[in-house]
Design an enzyme around this catalytic site. Structure first.
Site, PDB file in Angstrom:
ATOM      1  N   ARG A   8      -9.112  -2.784 -10.768  1.00  0.00           N
ATOM      2  CA  ARG A   8      -9.961  -1.723 -11.307  1.00  0.00           C
ATOM      3  C   ARG A   8     -10.840  -2.195 -12.455  1.00  0.00           C
ATOM      4  NH1 ARG A   8      -5.027   2.182 -11.986  1.00  0.00           N
ATOM      5  NH2 ARG A   8      -4.137   0.126 -12.360  1.00  0.00           N
ATOM      6  N   GLY A  15      -2.002  -6.175 -12.225  1.00  0.00           N
ATOM      7  CA  GLY A  15      -1.741  -4.830 -12.713  1.00  0.00           C
ATOM      8  C   GLY A  15      -2.173  -4.597 -14.140  1.00  0.00           C
ATOM      9  N   CYS A  40       0.829  -1.203   0.000  1.00  0.00           N
ATOM     10  CA  CYS A  40       0.000   0.000   0.000  1.00  0.00           C
ATOM     11  C   CYS A  40       0.871   1.263   0.000  1.00  0.00           C
ATOM     12  CB  CYS A  40      -0.930   0.002   1.218  1.00  0.00           C
ATOM     13  SG  CYS A  40      -1.963   1.475   1.247  1.00  0.00           S
TER      14      CYS A  40
HETATM   15  C1  FMN Z   1      -9.528   2.102  -4.736  1.00  0.00           C
HETATM   16  C2  FMN Z   1      -8.441   1.077  -4.526  1.00  0.00           C
HETATM   17  C3  FMN Z   1      -8.291   0.504  -3.274  1.00  0.00           C
HETATM   18  C4  FMN Z   1      -7.272  -0.445  -3.062  1.00  0.00           C
HETATM   19  N1  FMN Z   1      -7.159  -1.040  -1.832  1.00  0.00           N
HETATM   20  C5  FMN Z   1      -6.245  -2.020  -1.653  1.00  0.00           C
HETATM   21  C6  FMN Z   1      -6.171  -2.744  -0.419  1.00  0.00           C
HETATM   22  O1  FMN Z   1      -6.948  -2.523   0.516  1.00  0.00           O
HETATM   23  N2  FMN Z   1      -5.209  -3.701  -0.313  1.00  0.00           N
HETATM   24  C7  FMN Z   1      -4.344  -3.985  -1.333  1.00  0.00           C
HETATM   25  O2  FMN Z   1      -3.489  -4.870  -1.193  1.00  0.00           O
HETATM   26  N3  FMN Z   1      -4.405  -3.345  -2.503  1.00  0.00           N
HETATM   27  C8  FMN Z   1      -5.330  -2.390  -2.695  1.00  0.00           C
HETATM   28  N4  FMN Z   1      -5.421  -1.767  -3.908  1.00  0.00           N
HETATM   29  C9  FMN Z   1      -4.535  -2.192  -5.021  1.00  0.00           C
HETATM   30  C10 FMN Z   1      -5.230  -3.252  -5.891  1.00  0.00           C
HETATM   31  O3  FMN Z   1      -5.462  -4.429  -5.144  1.00  0.00           O
HETATM   32  C11 FMN Z   1      -4.374  -3.609  -7.131  1.00  0.00           C
HETATM   33  O4  FMN Z   1      -3.135  -4.101  -6.692  1.00  0.00           O
HETATM   34  C12 FMN Z   1      -4.130  -2.424  -8.042  1.00  0.00           C
HETATM   35  O5  FMN Z   1      -5.322  -1.691  -8.260  1.00  0.00           O
HETATM   36  C13 FMN Z   1      -3.549  -2.861  -9.400  1.00  0.00           C
HETATM   37  O6  FMN Z   1      -4.417  -3.758 -10.047  1.00  0.00           O
HETATM   38  P1  FMN Z   1      -5.393  -3.271 -11.263  1.00  0.00           P
HETATM   39  O7  FMN Z   1      -4.524  -2.576 -12.271  1.00  0.00           O
HETATM   40  O8  FMN Z   1      -6.020  -4.516 -11.780  1.00  0.00           O
HETATM   41  O9  FMN Z   1      -6.379  -2.312 -10.654  1.00  0.00           O
HETATM   42  C14 FMN Z   1      -6.401  -0.805  -4.128  1.00  0.00           C
HETATM   43  C15 FMN Z   1      -6.586  -0.218  -5.386  1.00  0.00           C
HETATM   44  C16 FMN Z   1      -7.589   0.709  -5.604  1.00  0.00           C
HETATM   45  C17 FMN Z   1      -7.757   1.304  -6.987  1.00  0.00           C
END
Ligand code: FMN
Length: 329
Positions: A233, A209, A109
């Protein structure tokens, strides 16, 4: 198509298809996860929970942990910097009436309020501490232990070393988001480094990602050597992602994108459940974020967003989602 993907095996769990939902604080609550499950999502993770906050009995943390019996297999994600506190929280979580299948630690995070405590992504700068957390968890957990990492604090050069150190400490599953902490969400997820980690680690690695379509999910699975792919997302306003994936895996064909009618019908059901779960006021606020994603990509989306954001009455919003949207487009 089916033969290019195998179930992701973890302890007694067999996760099929090996495409899972990412934890997203403020979005992947029990209400949304249940909807994702109904569309075929085989594995989810809770939003992150403060280990310290949980031990202190914070209402908010208990609320995050509640889930329905059908919301399984489910990982619980903890954050913290103190191995002993995280382990105590994990031990206590295993005694709750809500059952989990995996204990996950947040090591990625980028939020300053988390990293300034030495937790989340800050752990990427401190290999011995990250290892101590995994060891402490393994000491108290009857469940598999996973970690969700980024590639490093500001340099992806030591990502493989970090991943191997967690494996040496006893980790059972690793999730890798292919960005550094300092990148935030800029640039692109670095799948070459994710792949290098996956090929070096003897435990399952889930890559994450920028995966936005079933084709991309399958391509990343095939080309990275990962055991699974995590989607974040790309699921917002789009639980249909999983139907698309399943269909694509079975027939190689991509089903047509859902119509606005279908999207609104799922949004309305999501809305009803959120109001039931959180009450009118909070349910309405929680759902405004989700509705913006359900509307996305359609002509008239911004007008609809404005309309529902102006409404204070859940009945009125529901009316818009059920039929009023036609007049707004
Ligand atoms: C609004 C939001 C909240 C997130 N909260 C967390 C979380 O609580 N724990 C975590 O490990 N990652 C969190 N992430 C990261 C996502 O799990 C993920 O690693 C990141 O969005 C990349 O993946 P994507 O490109 O498919 O979105 C969050 C991402 C977003 C956009």
């Amino acid at each position: 198509m089916k033969d290019i993907a195998r179930p992701l095996l973890l302890g007694h769990l067999s996760i099929w298809p090996p495409f899972v939902s990412a934890p997203m604080a403020g979005y992947t609550d029990g209400v949304f996860r249940e909807i994702l499950r109904e569309f075929g999502c085989p594995y989810c993770c809770t939003e992150m929970v403060s280990a310290k906050g949980f031990l202190l009995g914070g209402d908010n943390t208990l609320e995050i942990l509640e889930h329905s019996p059908s919301d399984r297999p489910l990982a619980v994600q903890l954050f913290g910097e103190d191995p002993e506190i995280i382990a105590r929280a994990a031990a206590k979580i295993q005694e709750l009436e809500y059952k989990f299948d995996v204990i996950d630690v947040n090591m990625g995070c980028p939020a300053r309020k988390i990293t300034s405590q030495g937790a989340g992504g800050a752990l990427l700068k401190d290999i011995p501490r990250a290892q101590a957390i995994v060891r402490a968890l393994k000491g108290v957990s009857a469940l598999p232990v996973s970690a969700k990492i980024r590639l490093g604090w500001d340099d992806p050069g030591r990502a493989v070393e970090f991943a191997e150190a967690l494996y040496d400490a006893g980790l059972d599953l690793l999730v890798v988001h292919g960005r550094t902490v300092s990148q935030g969400y800029s640039g692109r997820s670095d799948w070459d480094t994710i792949s290098e980690i996956a090929r070096n680690l003897p435990i399952p690695v889930i890559g994450n990602g920028d995966v936005l379509s079933p084709e991309e999910a399958l391509f990343r699975l095939k080309s990275s050597g990962c055991s699974g792919i995590m989607i974040g997302r790309g699921l917002l306003g789009n639980p249909f992602f999983f139907t698309g994936l399943t269909r694509f895996l079975e027939s190689g064909e991509r089903p047509p994108a859902p119509s606005f009618d279908e999207k609104m019908s799922v949004a309305a059901e999501h809305f009803r459940r959120a109001i039931k779960r959180y009450g009118e006021r909070r349910g309405l606020l929680e759902m405004r974020k989700h509705l913006a994603f359900y509307f996305k990509g359609f002509r008239g989306a911004s007008r609809l967003r404005e309309l529902v954001n102006r409404e204070d009455s859940p009945e009125r919003v529901l009316e818009i989602l059920e039929k009023g949207w036609r007049d707004a487009l």
